[in-house]
Write a protein that holds these residues in place. Structure first.
Motif, short mmCIF file in Angstrom:
data_model
loop_
_atom_site.label_atom_id
_atom_site.label_comp_id
_atom_site.label_asym_id
_atom_site.label_seq_id
_atom_site.Cartn_x
_atom_site.Cartn_y
_atom_site.Cartn_z
N GLU A 4 0.90 -1.17 0.13
CA GLU A 4 -0.13 0.04 0.04
C GLU A 4 0.85 1.35 0.12
O GLU A 4 2.08 1.40 0.90
N TRP A 5 0.61 2.24 -0.72
CA TRP A 5 1.21 3.42 -0.87
C TRP A 5 1.36 4.10 0.62
O TRP A 5 2.35 4.52 0.86
N ALA A 6 0.25 3.92 1.50
CA ALA A 6 -0.01 4.66 2.76
C ALA A 6 1.18 4.30 3.50
O ALA A 6 1.37 4.84 4.47
N LEU A 7 1.75 2.88 3.38
CA LEU A 7 2.63 2.45 4.35
C LEU A 7 4.00 3.28 4.20
O LEU A 7 4.67 3.19 5.05
N ASN A 8 4.14 3.78 3.00
CA ASN A 8 5.45 4.75 2.98
C ASN A 8 6.71 4.04 3.08
O ASN A 8 7.50 4.48 3.66
N LEU A 9 6.64 2.77 2.68
CA LEU A 9 7.78 1.99 2.80
C LEU A 9 8.71 1.98 1.42
O LEU A 9 8.02 2.28 0.36
N GLY A 10 9.88 2.03 1.40
CA GLY A 10 10.81 1.92 0.25
C GLY A 10 10.34 0.69 -0.26
O GLY A 10 10.37 -0.53 0.15
N SER A 11 9.87 0.82 -1.82
CA SER A 11 9.73 -0.50 -2.50
C SER A 11 10.03 -0.06 -4.27
O SER A 11 9.79 1.13 -4.36
N ASN A 12 10.14 -1.30 -4.78
CA ASN A 12 10.55 -0.95 -6.11
C ASN A 12 9.33 -0.37 -6.74
O ASN A 12 9.56 0.47 -7.79
N ALA A 13 8.07 -0.73 -6.58
CA ALA A 13 7.03 -0.40 -7.31
C ALA A 13 7.06 0.91 -7.29
O ALA A 13 6.54 1.86 -8.14
N ARG A 14 6.95 1.35 -5.71
CA ARG A 14 6.84 2.99 -5.61
C ARG A 14 7.74 3.90 -6.65
O ARG A 14 7.40 4.90 -6.99
N ASN A 15 8.94 3.29 -6.29
CA ASN A 15 10.25 3.90 -6.94
C ASN A 15 9.84 3.88 -8.52
O ASN A 15 10.17 5.19 -9.16
N ILE A 75 16.70 -5.84 -15.70
CA ILE A 75 17.03 -4.14 -15.89
C ILE A 75 17.77 -3.62 -14.63
O ILE A 75 17.85 -2.45 -14.57
N GLY A 76 18.34 -4.70 -13.82
CA GLY A 76 18.78 -4.01 -12.46
C GLY A 76 18.10 -3.35 -11.67
O GLY A 76 16.73 -3.68 -11.47
N GLN A 77 18.59 -2.72 -10.68
CA GLN A 77 17.88 -2.08 -9.49
C GLN A 77 18.39 -0.76 -9.45
O GLN A 77 19.34 -0.40 -9.43
N GLY A 78 17.41 0.20 -8.89
CA GLY A 78 17.52 1.44 -8.44
C GLY A 78 17.80 1.58 -7.24
O GLY A 78 17.42 0.75 -6.43
N CYS A 79 18.46 2.64 -6.63
CA CYS A 79 18.54 3.04 -5.28
C CYS A 79 18.29 4.48 -5.14
O CYS A 79 18.99 5.25 -6.13
N GLU A 80 17.58 4.91 -4.11
CA GLU A 80 17.47 6.56 -4.15
C GLU A 80 19.02 6.98 -3.03
O GLU A 80 18.81 7.20 -1.94
N THR A 81 19.73 7.07 -3.86
CA THR A 81 21.10 7.31 -3.22
C THR A 81 21.43 8.73 -3.08
O THR A 81 22.24 9.20 -2.38
N ASP A 82 20.39 9.68 -3.28
CA ASP A 82 20.69 11.08 -3.26
C ASP A 82 20.79 11.56 -1.57
O ASP A 82 21.57 12.50 -1.46
N ALA A 136 33.63 2.25 -5.41
CA ALA A 136 32.39 1.46 -4.74
C ALA A 136 31.22 2.50 -4.71
O ALA A 136 30.02 2.39 -5.16
N ILE A 137 31.71 3.94 -4.31
CA ILE A 137 30.55 4.83 -4.40
C ILE A 137 30.01 5.12 -5.74
O ILE A 137 28.57 5.15 -5.85
N GLU A 138 30.88 5.22 -6.75
CA GLU A 138 30.55 5.56 -8.12
C GLU A 138 29.52 4.11 -8.68
O GLU A 138 28.65 4.48 -9.39
N CYS A 139 29.97 3.05 -8.15
CA CYS A 139 29.02 1.92 -8.52
C CYS A 139 27.56 2.01 -8.07
O CYS A 139 26.69 2.00 -8.93
N ALA A 140 27.59 2.16 -6.76
CA ALA A 140 26.11 2.58 -6.39
C ALA A 140 25.32 3.58 -6.82
O ALA A 140 24.40 3.65 -7.35
N LYS A 141 25.95 4.71 -7.10
CA LYS A 141 25.52 6.00 -7.49
C LYS A 141 24.87 5.61 -9.19
O LYS A 141 24.07 6.66 -9.56
N GLY A 142 25.40 4.67 -9.74
CA GLY A 142 25.19 4.27 -11.22
C GLY A 142 23.98 3.48 -11.29
O GLY A 142 23.45 3.25 -12.20
N HIS A 143 23.33 3.19 -10.12
CA HIS A 143 22.22 2.17 -10.09
C HIS A 143 20.90 3.11 -9.73
O HIS A 143 20.71 3.35 -8.65
N THR A 144 20.36 3.45 -10.84
CA THR A 144 19.24 4.55 -10.72
C THR A 144 18.04 3.90 -11.21
O THR A 144 18.07 3.11 -12.12
#
Length: 402
Positions: A15-26, A205-212, A375-383
């Motif tokens: 559910e959107w209201a749960l405000n959990l990090g999820s791939n579908a939401r992202n 298609i890999g994985q994104g991450c909210e690295t900001d 390592a930081i660059e690797c993570a930041k590339g997963h968007t």
């Protein structure tokens, strides 16, 4: 991006209201940067009503299921959330496959009837929308029959048919759902290979991450509950669940290395709450934290880890926390699985007590600055942008071939 597409519909597990990090939401948020998006909550079933009837959230969900209130609300720029006005039968326990299939279709029919009303209220043409189903396998069987979208995609991010809830009916339903999809997208090569057994157009298609929010070179204030714990701190941040994490491994590490402080950050499920870990002096449970608090906790850990169990549920799993650890520039140790090899050489992979002890000892050594930066660059590339671009590429190929 195709001009033939008016909007996207993301059929979600959470559910959107749960405000959990999820791939579908992202993914929904990323789609909304280009086109209108409708995020669809799962329908509530009878068992859930009985469990939640006395809670404020449960009462609200029941009202919406009965069509009382606003079932479709605006949640952001170009983004709406729909809660289905339907109540599903709780049928997972049924052994009679014919009866199960009949009632499952009834559930799907009610779900899509509500969704079609929402689409109409937004002024969209159902035949010009693209659906992304986030492993809602039982609903996915009826997408084309009751909605008839422009394209129907299936998204797989976990080997759910190995989960006890999904195993019996899911093991025969999910292959059908995958086969019926116009394309399948996965967040690991392992899951894409599994999907390709049933649908040739299956892509990792890999994985994104909210690295900001994870800024390795920013100096965060050390959290008070962490500051009182001595170093070295070996930490995990995430849901503490016995289905995915190796409790015995954590016990072994803590007991054989009493000078190491094992820091566990996140909400606990019942098995963790009653585990022997709570009686070990150098194991510290800090509880659940808000997403924007996690970077500060990670910055003041010496090593971050992901002590996954090795089982059919986790073997193809892509733990997004690895990207978070690496984005914070932290030495990272994780269980050696096929999905984790893509992070080499930026993580130490290990299996078992001795493997973990050796990997943690290595991770505690002074970091090489260039290796840390890589390592930081690797993570930041997963968007999420990179993930969605691959979806658009397949989408456009399919539309251009028609």
């Amino acid at each position: 991006m195709s001009e033939n597409v008016d909007a996207y519909i993301v059929i979600a597990q959470q559910e959107w209201a749960l405000n959990l990090g999820s791939n579908a939401r992202n993914l929904a948020v990323e789609f909304s940067k280009a086109k209108p998006v409708l995020y669809v909550n799962p329908a509530i079933d009878i068992n859930s009503i009985l469990k939640q009837i006395n809670t404020p959230h449960g009462k609200q969900r029941i009202k919406l299921a009965l069509g009382i209130g606003e079932n479709t609300i605006k949640a952001g720029e170009n983004l709406w959330v729909h809660t289905p006005a339907t109540i599903s039968y709780s049928i997972n326990w049924l052994n009679n496959l014919s009866l199960y299939d009949t009632l499952n279709e009834r559930n799907g029919k009610g779900f899509f009837a509500s969704l079609k009303k929402a689409i109409k209220s937004l002024g969209w043409n159902p035949q010009k929308v693209v659906v992304l189903n986030d492993s809602q396998m039982f609903t996915a069987l009826f997408t084309k029959k009751y909605l008839q979208p422009l394209l129907s995609f299936y998204y797989i991010r976990d080997n759910l048919i190995e989960h006890p809830y999904f195993k019996f009916h899911g093991s025969r339903v999910e292959p059908k759902a995958i086969e019926m999809a116009d394309a399948v997208f996965a967040n690991s090569a392992y899951l894409a290979d599994y999907a390709r057994n049933h649908n040739d157009i299956s892509l990792d298609i890999g994985q994104g991450c909210e690295t900001d929010i994870y800024q390795a070179d920013f100096t965060y204030t050390e959290p008070e509950d962490l500051a009182k714990i001595p170093h070295p701190r070996i930490g995990y941040a995430g849901l503490l669940t016995s289905e995915r994490l190796d409790i015995q491994l954590l016990i072994d590490i803590a007991e054989t290395s009493p000078d190491w402080q094992i820091v566990l950050i996140g909400p606990e499920e019942t098995v963790f709450e009653h585990s022997r870990l709570h009686s070990i002096k150098n194991v510290h449970f800090l509880g659940a934290k808000k997403p924007n608090q996690l970077p500060a906790y990670m910055q003041y850990l010496d090593v971050c880890m992901n002590p996954q169990l090795l089982n059919a549920l986790t073997i193809g799993n892509y733990p997004r926390k690895i990207d978070e650890y690496l984005a914070m520039g932290k030495p990272t140790v994780a269980t050696d699985t096929p999905a984790m090899k893509m992070f080499l050489p930026h993580v130490e992979l290990a299996i078992g007590k001795e493997g973990y002890k050796q990997a943690i000892e290595k991770a505690l050594l002074p970091q090489n600055p260039s290796a840390r930066s890589a390592a930081i660059e690797c993570a930041k590339g997963h968007t999420w942008e990179a993930c969605v671009k691959q979806i658009y590429t397949i989408q456009n190929k399919l539309l251009n071939s028609n």
